[in-house]
Design a protein around this motif. Structure first.
Motif, PDB file in Angstrom:
ATOM      1  N   ALA A 147       0.945  -1.226   0.156  1.00  0.00           N
ATOM      2  CA  ALA A 147      -0.017   0.040  -0.171  1.00  0.00           C
ATOM      3  C   ALA A 147       0.942   1.335  -0.035  1.00  0.00           C
ATOM      4  CB  ALA A 147      -0.947   0.213   1.117  1.00  0.00           C
ATOM      5  N   ASP A 190      -5.334  -0.553   2.270  1.00  0.00           N
ATOM      6  CA  ASP A 190      -5.148   0.281   1.376  1.00  0.00           C
ATOM      7  C   ASP A 190      -5.445   1.588   1.263  1.00  0.00           C
ATOM      8  OD1 ASP A 190      -3.538  -1.670  -0.030  1.00  0.00           O
ATOM      9  OD2 ASP A 190      -5.078  -2.543  -1.215  1.00  0.00           O
ATOM     10  N   ARG A 194      -2.216   4.271   2.013  1.00  0.00           N
ATOM     11  CA  ARG A 194      -1.971   5.097   0.451  1.00  0.00           C
ATOM     12  C   ARG A 194      -2.129   6.429   0.707  1.00  0.00           C
ATOM     13  NH1 ARG A 194      -5.735   1.302  -3.547  1.00  0.00           N
ATOM     14  NH2 ARG A 194      -4.576  -0.378  -3.604  1.00  0.00           N
ATOM     15  N   ASN A 293      -2.636  -1.217 -10.166  1.00  0.00           N
ATOM     16  CA  ASN A 293      -2.689  -2.190  -9.263  1.00  0.00           C
ATOM     17  C   ASN A 293      -2.686  -3.670  -9.928  1.00  0.00           C
ATOM     18  OD1 ASN A 293      -3.174  -3.594  -6.743  1.00  0.00           O
ATOM     19  ND2 ASN A 293      -5.145  -2.665  -6.272  1.00  0.00           N
TER      20      ASN A 293
END
Ligand code: BGC
Length: 335
Positions: A147, A190, A194, A293
């Protein structure tokens, strides 16, 4: 290989059975591997992309390996209790391996203990169990991404754009970038990580930031759109950038910006995931970038682990795996 299913489909919620490749008769002398895949919620745009990748990857693996693979996909529709029930039924049917996208990532312990009792290995993906849970059994794996690295790459995209288009971005010329923040689900690995890493990277790159507002839009397009509508009404042209933890929410913000009322606003939007719709928005110049991703890379790792563990084999080497955790690298996507 465990004993084969006793006939009939699972008496569960909407199951999509995929029997990739040949029929049982054509391949009756080959082994059969039965895999259960559970998604936290297939309405999620990234998860629906993952399902497609998993589907293709299971088919490919079946062709490459001497094995018939039957995959049952289940949607837990955002309910951990539903998912627990689905898992219980897969265990009762003695599936060979389960791939689990948890609804609540802190709720893995009981699932792992059940898997262990029945000796059915588990490959978790996308929603990371806490490390204490992963340590409960050595036939438990996790496939996802790092992340903090995803956020860092978002920060890099932002800095690169800022360097080239400072005047476009800093519309009011005050030397600060006024931004709004669309965050994923609270508690998801995440989301906050992030965000923190993205903002830190931008600040360390020498750009001053001022957060006007931020909210959890739970990874959803509609919620991203709603939040953005509210912020546009409140701050209007005062917003210079939208930073989003994923593409679906960023695309929702773009839809809010599509209203004729806001047609003249210059607001830079940054996402993460690299789903098709976001790639198209980047090509059209509506988003400054996203971070891939890697759904395909993650699906490949999940399928390879499932194929090996389901056959009671020690998993083959997988890139970026450490202590039974695979973190597939992200990649920057811009114009
Ligand atoms: C993705 C999001 C997705 C979430 C689901 C994240 O890794 O970036 O788009 O909604 O996983 O758990």
């Amino acid at each position: 290989m465990k004993k084969s299913i006793g006939g009939g489909l699972l008496g569960l919620l909407a199951a999509a059975m995929l029997c990739a490749g040949c029929t049982a008769d054509e391949k009756s002398d080959t082994q059969e591997l039965r895999v259960g895949v559970l998604f936290y919620n297939q309405d999620d745009m990234f998860i629906s992309a993952m399902r497609q990748e998993l589907d293709e990857c299971f088919r490919k693996t079946e062709k490459q390996e001497e094995c018939r693979i039957t995959v049952s996909f289940f949607d837990s529709m955002g309910n951990q209790l539903t998912q627990n029930e689905q898992i219980k039924q897969f265990i009762e049917r003695d599936y060979d391996v389960l791939c689990v996208n948890l609804v609540d990532r802190t709720d893995a312990a009981a699932i792992i203990d059940e898997g262990k009792k029945a000796d059915i290995p588990l490959v978790f993906f996308n929603r990371e169990p806490v490390s204490a849970d992963l340590a409960r059994w050595d036939k438990v794996y996790y496939v996802g991404a790092d992340a903090a690295e995803g956020g860092r790459q978002q920060g890099e995209i932002f800095l690169e754009y800022y360097k080239k288009h400072k005047d476009v971005m800093d519309k009011n010329g005050d030397g600060l970038i006024q931004y709004v923040l669309l965050e994923g689900e609270p508690g998801h690995q995440d989301a906050a990580i992030r965000t923190e890493s993205c903002i830190k990277t931008i600040k360390e790159g020498g750009v001053e930031m001022r957060r006007l507002a931020g909210a959890n839009a739970n990874w959803r397009f509609n919620q991203g759109k709603e939040k953005m509508e509210g912020w546009l009404a409140e701050f209007g042209d005062g917003i210079e950038a939208v930073i989003s933890n994923n593409d679906a929410m960023a695309l929702g913000a773009l839809e809010a910006l599509d209203e004729p009322e806001w047609a003249d606003l210059q607001i830079q939007v940054l996402g993460l995931d690299g789903i098709e719709e976001a790639q198209a928005a980047i090509k059209e110049g509506r988003m400054i970038g996203t971070v891939l991703n890697d759904a395909k890379g993650q699906a490949e790792a999940i399928v390879q682990l499932a194929a090996d563990l389901g056959r009671d084999e020690t998993p083959r080497a997988i890139s970026h795996m450490e202590n039974r955790v695979v973190r597939v690298p992200y990649d920057i996507l811009t114009q």
